[in-house]
Design an enzyme around this catalytic site. Structure first.
Site, PDB file in Angstrom:
ATOM      1  N   ARG A 159     -17.269   2.441  26.425  1.00  0.00           N
ATOM      2  CA  ARG A 159     -16.033   2.485  26.266  1.00  0.00           C
ATOM      3  C   ARG A 159     -15.320   2.831  27.295  1.00  0.00           C
ATOM      4  NH1 ARG A 159     -16.237   5.569  19.269  1.00  0.00           N
ATOM      5  NH2 ARG A 159     -16.259   2.951  19.081  1.00  0.00           N
ATOM      6  N   GLN A 176     -26.511  12.767  17.341  1.00  0.00           N
ATOM      7  CA  GLN A 176     -27.459  12.020  16.737  1.00  0.00           C
ATOM      8  C   GLN A 176     -28.567  12.483  16.897  1.00  0.00           C
ATOM      9  OE1 GLN A 176     -25.767   8.310  16.484  1.00  0.00           O
ATOM     10  NE2 GLN A 176     -23.715   9.050  15.745  1.00  0.00           N
ATOM     11  N   GLU A 214     -14.996  10.880  19.537  1.00  0.00           N
ATOM     12  CA  GLU A 214     -14.653   8.989  18.882  1.00  0.00           C
ATOM     13  C   GLU A 214     -12.965   9.407  19.150  1.00  0.00           C
ATOM     14  OE1 GLU A 214     -16.315   7.245  16.914  1.00  0.00           O
ATOM     15  OE2 GLU A 214     -17.869   7.509  17.795  1.00  0.00           O
ATOM     16  N   LYS A 242     -16.423  -1.844  10.467  1.00  0.00           N
ATOM     17  CA  LYS A 242     -17.553  -0.976  10.551  1.00  0.00           C
ATOM     18  C   LYS A 242     -17.268   0.113   9.185  1.00  0.00           C
ATOM     19  CE  LYS A 242     -19.567   1.902  14.119  1.00  0.00           C
ATOM     20  NZ  LYS A 242     -20.514   1.213  13.714  1.00  0.00           N
ATOM     21  N   HIS A 302     -21.898   3.826  22.946  1.00  0.00           N
ATOM     22  CA  HIS A 302     -21.080   3.238  21.820  1.00  0.00           C
ATOM     23  C   HIS A 302     -20.886   2.220  21.151  1.00  0.00           C
ATOM     24  CE1 HIS A 302     -19.698   7.915  20.837  1.00  0.00           C
ATOM     25  NE2 HIS A 302     -20.510   7.750  21.422  1.00  0.00           N
ATOM     26  N   SER A 362     -19.412   9.815   9.105  1.00  0.00           N
ATOM     27  CA  SER A 362     -20.347  10.958   9.480  1.00  0.00           C
ATOM     28  C   SER A 362     -21.009  11.854   7.979  1.00  0.00           C
ATOM     29  CB  SER A 362     -19.378  11.851  10.551  1.00  0.00           C
ATOM     30  OG  SER A 362     -19.148  11.331  11.889  1.00  0.00           O
ATOM     31  N   SER A 408     -26.231  11.509  22.916  1.00  0.00           N
ATOM     32  CA  SER A 408     -25.825  11.129  21.609  1.00  0.00           C
ATOM     33  C   SER A 408     -26.631  12.696  20.940  1.00  0.00           C
ATOM     34  CB  SER A 408     -26.331  10.420  20.615  1.00  0.00           C
ATOM     35  OG  SER A 408     -25.332  10.194  19.297  1.00  0.00           O
TER      36      SER A 408
END
Length: 428
Positions: free
Chosen positions: A345, A172, A314, A411, A341, A28, A170
């Site tokens: 998940r 983000q 996460e 990743k 995600h 991040s 999100s």
């Protein structure tokens, strides 16, 4: 499985795991530092960055639009800004950070910038970013669901102003707009309207890093962020070890009754460390901080928990694995956003934990996990690094856990299989 899949047997622990680990930098923080450096008024240095697929694709994307990103020294990247230009094509892989952080930045480019990535990325939500950019006058071509493949038609300056978005899917979405906002002629005001924004600590990381680069940010009103137009300074960014990446290693201590120290942990962190510490303590572990780093010790007991993981989504896969090994049932809530995600998940965890013998029920925003006699099985990883971490944690106590693909850990931590095997081999 894809051609690149790498089946792997999770090594069982034969005693308490005791080790000190040094992990690469936070994904991040590295992603935010790359964007801020690319938008700055001069060169920047990123010390101890995460070198993994997500961040290397971000660096490649910036190079494609004219930014100098020298990664020759893996411990010290040098970013030299340049005028953003198109045409260019950017491969996002499976990186949500690229699809949320780069489109607002390339709106400042001169020319069209195309984005696409791995097949699953075409399913991941981008509509709030696409809609916000269109509100700001940027021309964006996108798929019928406002996702990938996507083209941003940059024309140079972006006027800025105000946008209203639903960022409940999100955090983000907010971060991606804020990071580029100082470069907009009028700055930017972002208003969130909808259910709560998840992963609030990551938003705080964004505003902290913006201010550290010289931006003026007002986040004093809930769900409103105001960024004034101005210059971002080139500077040196020192990246913290990745807390989410450390979670499976800490879990190894909790499962085996050992002790794992994450070396190099800063006294003041921009990551959600307090929330993570609280969860591990609730599960029955001891957590301490010292000059040596952040240490988790197992006590021989793993307790079931009722936990709101909305700020640390996460961690859900690793916490779910610990819950499956605990003495009683657990309820993990507040993470509906992790359905969007790398995979869904929640459903993936319910399926795979059930495959190894746990009884798992899904909620829209989480899971109820009832431990049972667990047994070996092939644990699908869904091209998702965090699912691989969960499987490795289960495998500490359950012989015969086979990961369908451990290669997906590249990743964020390409060396995960080797680090994990070395960790399990270190016993007190």
């Amino acid at each position: 499985m894809t051609a690149e899949s790498r089946p792997w047997s999770a090594p069982p622990a034969t005693g308490p795991v005791t080790a000190t680990v040094r992990l690469p930098g936070s994904k991040s923080m590295t992603a935010r530092a790359l964007i801020l450096a690319a938008l700055a008024d001069g060169p920047s240095v990123i010390e101890a960055p995460l070198r993994a697929r997500d961040t290397e694709l971000m660096a490649a994307g910036l190079r494609a639009i004219g930014v100098g990103v020298d990664t020759t020294d893996p411990a010290r990247w040098v970013v030299t800004p340049g005028p953003f230009r198109g045409p260019a094509r950017i491969d996002v892989g499976l990186a949500g950070t690229i699809t949320r952080f780069l489109p607002p930045a390339v709106a400042l480019a001169d020319g069209p910038i195309e984005f696409d990535g791995d097949p699953h990325m075409r399913k991941r939500p981008l509509r709030p970013i696409v809609a916000a950019l269109r509100t700001l006058g940027v021309t964006v071509d996108a798929s019928p669901i406002d996702g990938l493949p996507l083209t941003v038609h940059g024309t140079g300056p972006v006027e800025g102003g105000e946008v209203v978005i639903d960022a409940s899917g999100s955090s983000q979405f907010v971060s991606g707009l804020l990071l580029s906002a100082p470069r907009f002629a009028k700055g930017l005001t972002v208003r969130h309207e909808g259910p709560p924004v998840p992963s609030a600590p990551h938003l705080r990381m964004t505003t902290h890093m913006l201010r550290a680069a010289g931006a003026v940010v007002d986040d004093s009103v809930a769900d409103v962020w105001v960024v004034e137009p101005g210059t971002l300074r080139g500077r040196t960014w020192t990246i913290e070890p990745d807390l989410s990446g450390a979670a499976p290693f800490f879990a190894a201590a909790a499962v085996t009754g050992g002790a794992v120290t994450l070396a190099g942990w800063p006294a003041d962190s921009w990551q959600p460390v307090e929330q993570a510490i609280g969860i591990f303590r609730a599960l029955g572990a001891e957590v301490t901080r010292s000059a040596d780093g952040l240490t988790v010790r197992g006590t021989g007991t793993l307790r079931g928990v009722t936990a709101d993981l909305s700020e640390v989504g996460e961690l859900t896969p690793v916490v779910s694995a610990l819950a499956a090994l605990a003495e009683g049932p657990s309820e993990l809530r507040g993470v509906e956003h992790i359905r969007g995600h790398e995979t869904d998940r929640i459903t993936a965890l319910a399926t795979e934990l059930g495959r190894v013998g746990a009884t798992v029920s899904e909620f829209p925003d989480g899971l109820r996990i009832e431990p049972g006699p667990l047994h070996g099985a092939v644990f699908e990883t869904y091209a998702d690094h965090r699912m691989a971490h969960a499987a490795a944690v289960i495998g500490l106590s359950v012989p015969g856990v086979e990961l369908a693909d451990v290669g997906c850990t590249s990743k964020t931590l390409p060396e995960f299989p080797e680090l994990w095997a070395g960790l399990v081999a270190q016993r007190s």
